[in-house]
Design a protein around this motif. Structure first.
Motif, PDB file in Angstrom:
ATOM      1  N   VAL A  15       0.844  -1.204   0.000  1.00 18.40           N
ATOM      2  CA  VAL A  15       0.000   0.000   0.000  1.00 18.40           C
ATOM      3  C   VAL A  15       0.879   1.253   0.000  1.00 18.40           C
ATOM      4  CG1 VAL A  15      -1.623   1.351   1.389  1.00 18.40           C
ATOM      5  CG2 VAL A  15      -1.996  -1.089   1.064  1.00 18.40           C
ATOM      6  N   LEU A  16       1.934   1.219   0.825  1.00 16.12           N
ATOM      7  CA  LEU A  16       2.850   2.355   0.913  1.00 16.12           C
ATOM      8  C   LEU A  16       3.525   2.618  -0.427  1.00 16.12           C
ATOM      9  CD1 LEU A  16       3.348   3.812   3.632  1.00 16.12           C
ATOM     10  CD2 LEU A  16       5.598   2.747   3.649  1.00 16.12           C
ATOM     11  N   LEU A  17       3.961   1.527  -1.066  1.00 16.76           N
ATOM     12  CA  LEU A  17       4.647   1.632  -2.350  1.00 16.76           C
ATOM     13  C   LEU A  17       3.719   2.206  -3.415  1.00 16.76           C
ATOM     14  CD1 LEU A  17       7.547   0.741  -3.114  1.00 16.76           C
ATOM     15  CD2 LEU A  17       6.513  -1.207  -4.256  1.00 16.76           C
ATOM     16  N   PHE A  18       2.450   1.744  -3.396  1.00 16.11           N
ATOM     17  CA  PHE A  18       1.505   2.229  -4.388  1.00 16.11           C
ATOM     18  C   PHE A  18       1.139   3.695  -4.128  1.00 16.11           C
ATOM     19  CE2 PHE A  18       1.053  -2.066  -5.855  1.00 16.11           C
ATOM     20  CZ  PHE A  18       0.710  -1.897  -7.185  1.00 16.11           C
ATOM     21  N   ALA A  19       1.141   4.098  -2.853  1.00 18.06           N
ATOM     22  CA  ALA A  19       0.890   5.504  -2.527  1.00 18.06           C
ATOM     23  C   ALA A  19       2.008   6.376  -3.088  1.00 18.06           C
ATOM     24  CB  ALA A  19       0.790   5.672  -1.018  1.00 18.06           C
ATOM     25  N   LEU A  20       3.248   5.883  -2.952  1.00 21.52           N
ATOM     26  CA  LEU A  20       4.408   6.578  -3.497  1.00 21.52           C
ATOM     27  C   LEU A  20       4.289   6.699  -5.016  1.00 21.52           C
ATOM     28  CD1 LEU A  20       7.178   7.642  -2.327  1.00 21.52           C
ATOM     29  CD2 LEU A  20       8.150   5.556  -3.259  1.00 21.52           C
ATOM     30  N   LEU A  21       3.914   5.581  -5.645  1.00 25.59           N
ATOM     31  CA  LEU A  21       3.744   5.547  -7.102  1.00 25.59           C
ATOM     32  C   LEU A  21       2.667   6.535  -7.539  1.00 25.59           C
ATOM     33  CD1 LEU A  21       4.773   3.887  -9.579  1.00 25.59           C
ATOM     34  CD2 LEU A  21       2.715   2.523  -9.329  1.00 25.59           C
ATOM     35  N   ALA A  22       1.572   6.581  -6.768  1.00 25.65           N
ATOM     36  CA  ALA A  22       0.475   7.501  -7.085  1.00 25.65           C
ATOM     37  C   ALA A  22       0.963   8.942  -6.994  1.00 25.65           C
ATOM     38  CB  ALA A  22      -0.687   7.266  -6.131  1.00 25.65           C
ATOM     39  N   GLY A  23       1.827   9.221  -5.994  1.00 24.90           N
ATOM     40  CA  GLY A  23       2.395  10.555  -5.847  1.00 24.90           C
ATOM     41  C   GLY A  23       3.227  10.945  -7.058  1.00 24.90           C
ATOM     42  N   ILE A  24       4.053   9.988  -7.523  1.00 28.03           N
ATOM     43  CA  ILE A  24       4.895  10.249  -8.694  1.00 28.03           C
ATOM     44  C   ILE A  24       4.010  10.487  -9.919  1.00 28.03           C
ATOM     45  CG2 ILE A  24       6.610   9.220 -10.241  1.00 28.03           C
ATOM     46  CD1 ILE A  24       7.669   7.699  -7.744  1.00 28.03           C
ATOM     47  N   LEU A  25       2.965   9.658 -10.065  1.00 27.45           N
ATOM     48  CA  LEU A  25       2.074   9.804 -11.212  1.00 27.45           C
ATOM     49  C   LEU A  25       1.327  11.134 -11.168  1.00 27.45           C
ATOM     50  CD1 LEU A  25       0.609   6.219 -11.713  1.00 27.45           C
ATOM     51  CD2 LEU A  25       2.361   7.383 -13.040  1.00 27.45           C
ATOM     52  N   LEU A  26       1.046  11.603  -9.954  1.00 29.41           N
ATOM     53  CA  LEU A  26       0.372  12.898  -9.811  1.00 29.41           C
ATOM     54  C   LEU A  26       1.256  14.016 -10.357  1.00 29.41           C
ATOM     55  CD1 LEU A  26      -2.266  14.101  -8.601  1.00 29.41           C
ATOM     56  CD2 LEU A  26      -0.921  14.656  -6.569  1.00 29.41           C
ATOM     57  N   VAL A  27       2.575  13.911 -10.076  1.00 26.34           N
ATOM     58  CA  VAL A  27       3.521  14.890 -10.620  1.00 26.34           C
ATOM     59  C   VAL A  27       3.496  14.835 -12.141  1.00 26.34           C
ATOM     60  CG1 VAL A  27       5.960  15.541 -10.769  1.00 26.34           C
ATOM     61  CG2 VAL A  27       4.997  14.802  -8.577  1.00 26.34           C
ATOM     62  N   TYR A  28       3.494  13.597 -12.694  1.00 26.41           N
ATOM     63  CA  TYR A  28       3.474  13.443 -14.150  1.00 26.41           C
ATOM     64  C   TYR A  28       2.147  13.909 -14.746  1.00 26.41           C
ATOM     65  CZ  TYR A  28       7.954  11.185 -14.638  1.00 26.41           C
ATOM     66  OH  TYR A  28       9.292  10.955 -14.656  1.00 26.41           O
ATOM     67  N   TYR A  29       1.089  13.805 -13.952  1.00 28.62           N
ATOM     68  CA  TYR A  29      -0.216  14.279 -14.430  1.00 28.62           C
ATOM     69  C   TYR A  29      -0.246  15.808 -14.463  1.00 28.62           C
ATOM     70  CZ  TYR A  29      -5.242  15.058 -14.682  1.00 28.62           C
ATOM     71  OH  TYR A  29      -6.476  15.471 -15.064  1.00 28.62           O
ATOM     72  N   SER A  30       0.320  16.421 -13.413  1.00 25.88           N
ATOM     73  CA  SER A  30       0.203  17.873 -13.256  1.00 25.88           C
ATOM     74  C   SER A  30       1.132  18.653 -14.174  1.00 25.88           C
ATOM     75  CB  SER A  30       0.499  18.263 -11.811  1.00 25.88           C
ATOM     76  OG  SER A  30      -0.181  17.416 -10.923  1.00 25.88           O
ATOM     77  N   PHE A  31       2.321  18.088 -14.440  1.00 28.28           N
ATOM     78  CA  PHE A  31       3.306  18.833 -15.227  1.00 28.28           C
ATOM     79  C   PHE A  31       3.637  18.086 -16.510  1.00 28.28           C
ATOM     80  CE2 PHE A  31       4.080  19.730 -10.724  1.00 28.28           C
ATOM     81  CZ  PHE A  31       3.913  21.107 -10.717  1.00 28.28           C
ATOM     82  N   ASP A  32       3.666  18.809 -17.615  1.00 27.73           N
ATOM     83  CA  ASP A  32       4.046  18.215 -18.891  1.00 27.73           C
ATOM     84  C   ASP A  32       5.566  18.278 -19.026  1.00 27.73           C
ATOM     85  OD1 ASP A  32       4.399  17.347 -21.416  1.00 27.73           O
ATOM     86  OD2 ASP A  32       2.962  18.713 -22.349  1.00 27.73           O
ATOM     87  N   PRO A  33       6.249  17.116 -19.126  1.00 32.05           N
ATOM     88  CA  PRO A  33       7.717  17.138 -19.210  1.00 32.05           C
ATOM     89  C   PRO A  33       8.248  17.908 -20.412  1.00 32.05           C
ATOM     90  CG  PRO A  33       6.928  14.936 -18.730  1.00 32.05           C
ATOM     91  CD  PRO A  33       5.713  15.756 -19.055  1.00 32.05           C
ATOM     92  N   SER A  34       7.411  18.120 -21.461  1.00 31.43           N
ATOM     93  CA  SER A  34       7.913  18.876 -22.609  1.00 31.43           C
ATOM     94  C   SER A  34       7.876  20.378 -22.348  1.00 31.43           C
ATOM     95  CB  SER A  34       7.109  18.527 -23.863  1.00 31.43           C
ATOM     96  OG  SER A  34       5.740  18.790 -23.640  1.00 31.43           O
ATOM     97  N   GLU A  35       7.263  20.797 -21.229  1.00 29.18           N
ATOM     98  CA  GLU A  35       7.191  22.228 -20.914  1.00 29.18           C
ATOM     99  C   GLU A  35       7.962  22.620 -19.659  1.00 29.18           C
ATOM    100  OE1 GLU A  35       3.071  23.107 -20.729  1.00 29.18           O
ATOM    101  OE2 GLU A  35       2.733  22.559 -22.826  1.00 29.18           O
ATOM    102  N   HIS A  36       8.309  21.639 -18.837  1.00 25.39           N
ATOM    103  CA  HIS A  36       9.027  21.940 -17.598  1.00 25.39           C
ATOM    104  C   HIS A  36      10.403  21.298 -17.626  1.00 25.39           C
ATOM    105  CE1 HIS A  36       4.817  22.604 -16.532  1.00 25.39           C
ATOM    106  NE2 HIS A  36       5.275  23.502 -15.684  1.00 25.39           N
ATOM    107  N   ALA A  37      11.385  22.017 -17.070  1.00 22.08           N
ATOM    108  CA  ALA A  37      12.781  21.584 -17.201  1.00 22.08           C
ATOM    109  C   ALA A  37      13.239  20.695 -16.054  1.00 22.08           C
ATOM    110  CB  ALA A  37      13.677  22.807 -17.300  1.00 22.08           C
ATOM    111  N   PHE A  38      12.424  20.551 -15.006  1.00 19.07           N
ATOM    112  CA  PHE A  38      12.951  19.833 -13.842  1.00 19.07           C
ATOM    113  C   PHE A  38      12.878  18.312 -13.966  1.00 19.07           C
ATOM    114  CE2 PHE A  38       8.540  20.845 -12.800  1.00 19.07           C
ATOM    115  CZ  PHE A  38       8.051  19.603 -12.431  1.00 19.07           C
ATOM    116  N   PHE A  39      12.303  17.801 -15.064  1.00 17.64           N
ATOM    117  CA  PHE A  39      12.316  16.356 -15.278  1.00 17.64           C
ATOM    118  C   PHE A  39      13.699  15.933 -15.761  1.00 17.64           C
ATOM    119  CE2 PHE A  39       7.837  17.348 -15.581  1.00 17.64           C
ATOM    120  CZ  PHE A  39       7.263  16.307 -14.876  1.00 17.64           C
ATOM    121  N   LEU A  40      14.122  14.740 -15.372  1.00 17.78           N
ATOM    122  CA  LEU A  40      15.441  14.264 -15.770  1.00 17.78           C
ATOM    123  C   LEU A  40      15.405  13.796 -17.220  1.00 17.78           C
ATOM    124  CD1 LEU A  40      16.466  12.172 -12.641  1.00 17.78           C
ATOM    125  CD2 LEU A  40      17.216  14.463 -13.263  1.00 17.78           C
TER     126      LEU A  40
END
Lengths: 132, 94
Positions: A15-40
């Motif tokens: 559950v903890l791992l999936f919560a972490l994954l959901a958090g990461i996906l939320l970042v990917y949902y909110s920000f478009d990597p083609s418009e923001h520079a902070f993605f690796l």
């Protein structure tokens, strides 16, 4: 072998791992990597200038989370086509972990599938660099 | 006895998922090595080399893991290197 039952500590860890994954996906949902520079960026593309089989995956994930499967396919077809296998494989992994079972996916043990998939990766890798 | 019987019945988890995930999410050479190792698990198991199959399965997992870790580490390392170079140019040019 005893009947499979849910392993409580492993359940909370999952559950903890999936919560972490959901958090990461939320970042990917909110920000478009083609418009923001902070993605690796991809290290391979960064160093050589060539595209690797995984280039475009971050942008594709952003589009997928918005339901734009066509746009995601244009960015990285390999990722989109791999998703069913990945989902099935990860589901199986989690199931084995939670219920302490030894389920195996016969497809993943087929030589034809593995060689075919590796061939697809190499073909895609070369093809997308020729086209670009 | 139960344990050994179980091991004989099932090949080890070949960790192909992690190899695919690593390849698709941009850690190229490591992901492909992981997939090749995963393929070896099956071949070794069929040949009866169960110890080798387990070893290959572990190798498959480790290659995918190292790929996933090394990608970001590498890119952050290069960011730092280029930052130092840019800072150097900035300060020496005045």
């Amino acid at each position: 072998m005893q009947a499979s039952s849910l392993h409580p500590i492993r359940f909370y860890k999952t559950v903890l791992l999936f919560a972490l994954l959901a958090g990461i996906l939320l970042v990917y949902y909110s920000f478009d990597p083609s418009e923001h520079a902070f993605f690796l960026p991809c290290p391979f593309h960064y160093l050589t200038g060539f595209l690797c089989p995984g280039c475009g995956s971050q942008r594709a994930i952003h589009q997928l989370l918005h339901g734009h499967i066509g746009l995601a396919y244009n960015l990285n077809p390999l990722l989109v086509l791999s998703l069913p296998f990945l989902a099935y494989g990860i589901y199986n992994k989690v199931y084995n972990y939670l219920f302490n079972t030894q389920r195996r996916i016969s497809l993943f043990y087929s030589n034809i599938f593995i060689y075919g998939y590796t061939g697809c990766i190499l073909f895609f890798w070369i093809f997308r660099n020729i086209r670009a | 006895m139960e344990q050994t019987h179980n091991r004989v019945q099932h090949p080890p988890d070949n960790n192909l998922v992690w190899g695919i995930l690593c390849t698709v999410l941009c850690c190229i050479p490591f992901g492909i090595v992981s997939i090749i190792k995963a393929n070896k698990v099956n071949q070794l198991w069929m040949m009866g080399d169960h110890e080798g199959a387990y070893k290959a399965a572990r190798a498959a997992r480790n290659w995918a893991l190292w790929g996933a870790l090394l990608g970001p580490v590498l890119i952050i390392f290069f960011y730092i290197v280029f930052f130092v170079i840019y800072a150097g140019i900035l300060f020496t040019s005045y």
